[in-house]
Design a protein around this motif. Structure first.
Motif, PDB file in Angstrom:
ATOM      1  N   PRO A  71      45.168 136.778  34.379  1.00  0.00           N
ATOM      2  CA  PRO A  71      44.251 137.871  34.050  1.00  0.00           C
ATOM      3  C   PRO A  71      44.819 139.224  34.487  1.00  0.00           C
ATOM      4  O   PRO A  71      45.521 139.324  35.500  1.00  0.00           O
ATOM      5  CB  PRO A  71      42.990 137.525  34.847  1.00  0.00           C
ATOM      6  N   THR A  72      44.492 140.236  33.735  1.00  0.00           N
ATOM      7  CA  THR A  72      44.984 141.581  34.046  1.00  0.00           C
ATOM      8  C   THR A  72      43.943 142.413  34.779  1.00  0.00           C
ATOM      9  O   THR A  72      44.237 143.556  35.173  1.00  0.00           O
ATOM     10  CB  THR A  72      45.398 142.305  32.757  1.00  0.00           C
ATOM     11  N   THR A  73      42.749 141.870  34.955  1.00  0.00           N
ATOM     12  CA  THR A  73      41.706 142.616  35.650  1.00  0.00           C
ATOM     13  C   THR A  73      42.081 142.819  37.113  1.00  0.00           C
ATOM     14  O   THR A  73      42.736 141.975  37.739  1.00  0.00           O
ATOM     15  CB  THR A  73      40.375 141.859  35.586  1.00  0.00           C
ATOM     16  N   LEU A  74      41.669 143.940  37.669  1.00  0.00           N
ATOM     17  CA  LEU A  74      41.945 144.238  39.064  1.00  0.00           C
ATOM     18  C   LEU A  74      41.082 143.359  39.965  1.00  0.00           C
ATOM     19  O   LEU A  74      39.923 143.072  39.662  1.00  0.00           O
ATOM     20  CB  LEU A  74      41.663 145.710  39.365  1.00  0.00           C
ATOM     21  N   ILE A  75      41.661 142.922  41.068  1.00  0.00           N
ATOM     22  CA  ILE A  75      40.915 142.131  42.046  1.00  0.00           C
ATOM     23  C   ILE A  75      40.247 143.092  43.021  1.00  0.00           C
ATOM     24  O   ILE A  75      40.902 143.962  43.598  1.00  0.00           O
ATOM     25  CB  ILE A  75      41.847 141.181  42.813  1.00  0.00           C
ATOM     26  N   LYS A  76      38.959 142.919  43.207  1.00  0.00           N
ATOM     27  CA  LYS A  76      38.223 143.753  44.154  1.00  0.00           C
ATOM     28  C   LYS A  76      38.022 142.991  45.457  1.00  0.00           C
ATOM     29  O   LYS A  76      37.338 141.966  45.473  1.00  0.00           O
ATOM     30  CB  LYS A  76      36.874 144.163  43.558  1.00  0.00           C
ATOM     31  N   PRO A  77      38.629 143.482  46.541  1.00  0.00           N
ATOM     32  CA  PRO A  77      38.491 142.781  47.821  1.00  0.00           C
ATOM     33  C   PRO A  77      37.025 142.576  48.200  1.00  0.00           C
ATOM     34  O   PRO A  77      36.199 143.490  48.079  1.00  0.00           O
ATOM     35  CB  PRO A  77      39.188 143.720  48.812  1.00  0.00           C
ATOM     36  N   GLY A  78      36.711 141.352  48.628  1.00  0.00           N
ATOM     37  CA  GLY A  78      35.362 141.040  49.042  1.00  0.00           C
ATOM     38  C   GLY A  78      34.402 140.727  47.921  1.00  0.00           C
ATOM     39  O   GLY A  78      33.250 140.355  48.169  1.00  0.00           O
ATOM     40  N   LYS A  79      34.850 140.866  46.688  1.00  0.00           N
ATOM     41  CA  LYS A  79      33.969 140.649  45.541  1.00  0.00           C
ATOM     42  C   LYS A  79      34.235 139.338  44.817  1.00  0.00           C
ATOM     43  O   LYS A  79      33.556 139.014  43.849  1.00  0.00           O
ATOM     44  CB  LYS A  79      34.117 141.808  44.543  1.00  0.00           C
ATOM     45  N   ILE A 126      39.085 135.215  45.514  1.00  0.00           N
ATOM     46  CA  ILE A 126      40.545 135.350  45.443  1.00  0.00           C
ATOM     47  C   ILE A 126      41.077 136.038  46.699  1.00  0.00           C
ATOM     48  O   ILE A 126      40.596 137.102  47.091  1.00  0.00           O
ATOM     49  CB  ILE A 126      40.962 136.133  44.190  1.00  0.00           C
ATOM     50  N   ALA A 127      42.075 135.416  47.320  1.00  0.00           N
ATOM     51  CA  ALA A 127      42.727 135.994  48.495  1.00  0.00           C
ATOM     52  C   ALA A 127      44.081 136.605  48.144  1.00  0.00           C
ATOM     53  O   ALA A 127      44.470 137.633  48.695  1.00  0.00           O
ATOM     54  CB  ALA A 127      42.908 134.940  49.571  1.00  0.00           C
ATOM     55  N   LEU A 128      44.808 135.960  47.229  1.00  0.00           N
ATOM     56  CA  LEU A 128      46.155 136.417  46.863  1.00  0.00           C
ATOM     57  C   LEU A 128      46.412 136.089  45.408  1.00  0.00           C
ATOM     58  O   LEU A 128      46.037 135.002  44.944  1.00  0.00           O
ATOM     59  CB  LEU A 128      47.209 135.712  47.739  1.00  0.00           C
ATOM     60  N   ARG A 129      47.053 137.001  44.707  1.00  0.00           N
ATOM     61  CA  ARG A 129      47.465 136.746  43.324  1.00  0.00           C
ATOM     62  C   ARG A 129      48.966 136.959  43.206  1.00  0.00           C
ATOM     63  O   ARG A 129      49.506 137.962  43.687  1.00  0.00           O
ATOM     64  CB  ARG A 129      46.724 137.671  42.350  1.00  0.00           C
ATOM     65  N   ILE A 130      49.632 136.006  42.561  1.00  0.00           N
ATOM     66  CA  ILE A 130      51.066 136.077  42.320  1.00  0.00           C
ATOM     67  C   ILE A 130      51.296 136.066  40.814  1.00  0.00           C
ATOM     68  O   ILE A 130      50.879 135.125  40.117  1.00  0.00           O
ATOM     69  CB  ILE A 130      51.816 134.883  42.956  1.00  0.00           C
ATOM     70  N   ALA A 131      51.950 137.110  40.307  1.00  0.00           N
ATOM     71  CA  ALA A 131      52.267 137.215  38.878  1.00  0.00           C
ATOM     72  C   ALA A 131      53.734 136.893  38.658  1.00  0.00           C
ATOM     73  O   ALA A 131      54.603 137.322  39.432  1.00  0.00           O
ATOM     74  CB  ALA A 131      51.960 138.625  38.373  1.00  0.00           C
ATOM     75  N   LEU A 132      54.017 136.135  37.595  1.00  0.00           N
ATOM     76  CA  LEU A 132      55.379 135.734  37.269  1.00  0.00           C
ATOM     77  C   LEU A 132      55.850 136.397  35.977  1.00  0.00           C
ATOM     78  O   LEU A 132      55.051 136.930  35.209  1.00  0.00           O
ATOM     79  CB  LEU A 132      55.450 134.209  37.165  1.00  0.00           C
ATOM     80  N   ASP A 133      57.148 136.316  35.740  1.00  0.00           N
ATOM     81  CA  ASP A 133      57.749 137.097  34.658  1.00  0.00           C
ATOM     82  C   ASP A 133      57.492 136.562  33.256  1.00  0.00           C
ATOM     83  O   ASP A 133      57.895 137.188  32.272  1.00  0.00           O
ATOM     84  CB  ASP A 133      59.266 137.244  34.884  1.00  0.00           C
ATOM     85  N   ASP A 134      56.830 135.413  33.128  1.00  0.00           N
ATOM     86  CA  ASP A 134      56.463 134.926  31.789  1.00  0.00           C
ATOM     87  C   ASP A 134      54.964 135.091  31.544  1.00  0.00           C
ATOM     88  O   ASP A 134      54.395 134.433  30.673  1.00  0.00           O
ATOM     89  CB  ASP A 134      56.874 133.461  31.610  1.00  0.00           C
TER      90      ASP A 134
END
Length: 287
Positions: free
Chosen positions: A86-94, A97-105
Motif C-alpha cells: 500500500p502507498t498510504t502513509l502510516i499514522k503512528p498510533g492509528k 503497524i509497527a514497521l513497513r519494509i518496501a522492496l524494489d518490485d
C-alpha cells in the motif's frame, strides 16, 4: 505467540520471496519497537537482502555480512505480506503497524502487533549475536547435532518443572507455550514433572515427542504464506487452546491451568494419571 514452526514458515517464505530484492523504503510507525539506533534503520534503504534465517523465534534478514534486520514477533506480533505494498502513509498510533519494509518490485511487508501490551522487537545490527535474546539462546531442538544425549545432559540435576524448561529459550531455543503443551501431551507427561528426576525411558519419550511434534509442525508450515500460518497452527493442536474439548487420543476432557498472563492445557488421562491439576499457580507438583 508465534513459535519455531511458524517463524520457520515465515523465514522460508521470506527466503523465497524477499531474498534478492532491494529495500527501497523503511517506515517506523511504533518507535518503541525499534531497539537499536546504530546502524540507523535508514541504512537498510538501498541494501539487497541476501539471506533469511531463523534463530530460535527470531527472524534474521541479512543484507550482506555486516547489516542485518532482526525481529522477534513476541506474543501478538505478525508479518503481513503484500505483493503490492500500500502507498498510504502510516499514522503512528492509528494502526497495529509497527514497521513497513518496501522492496524494489513494489512488494513488501508490515510487522504488526495487536493489543495494548507492546513487546514486538526490531533490531538493525552488524552481527545478529549483538541482539541480547539471540546471544543467550540454547540449542535448536531440530539441529542434527542436538541428539538424545545432549538433551539428557540439559535435564540433568535441574529442579525446574519440565513445562518451564521447554519454554526457557536459554535452555532450548524456539519452543513456547503452545508447543510445550503439545510435546508434553505427545510424551504423556505432566507439565509439573521435575526435569532432573526423569528416568531414561521418560527422557527417550520426551525427546522423541519433541522432535516429532516440531518436525510435523514445521512441515505443515512449509510453503504457506504468512496469512495462512496461524490457522495451520491452530488446526494442528491436540490440546493447546482446546480447553473443554475431547482429547483426540483418549477421549477425556482437555483441562487448563491459568496463570497471570497465560494458561497451559493438558489431558488428565494421558498426562497426569487421571488427576486434575488445581487451577492456581501454587498447584502441588505431581510425581
Amino acid at each position: 505467540m508465534p513459535e519455531m514452526p511458524e517463524v520457520q514458515g515465515l523465514t522460508t517464505f521470506l527466503a523465497d520471496r524477499a531474498v534478492g530484492r532491494t529495500i527501497t523504503r523503511t517506515s517506523v510507525a511504533a518507535i518503541a519497537a525499534l531497539k537499536t539506533y546504530d546502524p540507523p534503520i535508514t541504512a537498510l534503504q538501498g541494501a539487497t537482502i541476501t539471506a533469511a534465517a531463523r534463530l530460535g523465534k527470531f527472524v534474521v534478514l541479512s543484507c550482506g555480512d555486516e547489516l542485518h534486520l532482526v525481529f522477534h514477533l513476541a506474543k501478538a506480533g505478525w508479518l503481513r505480506w503484500y505483493e503490492t505494498l500500500p502507498t498510504t502513509l502510516i499514522k503512528p498510533g492509528k494502526s497495529p503497524i509497527a514497521l513497513r519494509i518496501a522492496l524494489d518490485d513494489d512488494s513488501g511487508f508490515d510487522l504488526t502487533e495487536a493489543g495494548t501490551k507492546k513487546s514486538l522487537a526490531v533490531y538493525v545490527v552488524r552481527d545478529p549475536q549483538e541482539v541480547p535474546g539471540i546471544e543467550r539462546l540454547g540449542p535448536d531442538p531440530l539441529d542434527s547435532a542436538f541428539d538424545r544425549d545432549a538433551f539428557a545432559a540439559l535435564l540433568e540435576d535441574r529442579r525446574m518443572q519440565i513445562k518451564g524448561l521447554l519454554r526457557d529459550q536459554a535452555v532450548i531455543a524456539g519452543i513456547g507455550n503452545a508447543y510445550s503443551d503439545e510435546i508434553l501431551h505427545a510424551a504423556r507427561m505432566s507439565p509439573y514433572a521435575i526435569a532432573g528426576k526423569l528416568d531414561d525411558a521418560e527422557i527417550d519419550r520426551l525427546f522423541d515427542a519433541m522432535r516429532e511434534t516440531l518436525t510435523e509442525a514445521v512441515a505443515e508450515a512449509s510453503g504457506k504464506p504468512p496469512a495462512d500460518l496461524k490457522d495451520a497452527k491452530r488446526r494442528g493442536m491436540q490440546v493447546h487452546a482446546r480447553r473443554g474439548e475431547t482429547c483426540p487420543v483418549c477421549g477425556d476432557t482437555v483441562r487448563s491451568v491459568f496463570f497471570a498472563d497465560r494458561s497451559l492445557e493438558y489431558c488428565p488421562t494421558c498426562q497426569t494419571g487421571g488427576k486434575v491439576l488445581a487451577d492456581r499457580r501454587l498447584s502441588r507438583l505431581l510425581k
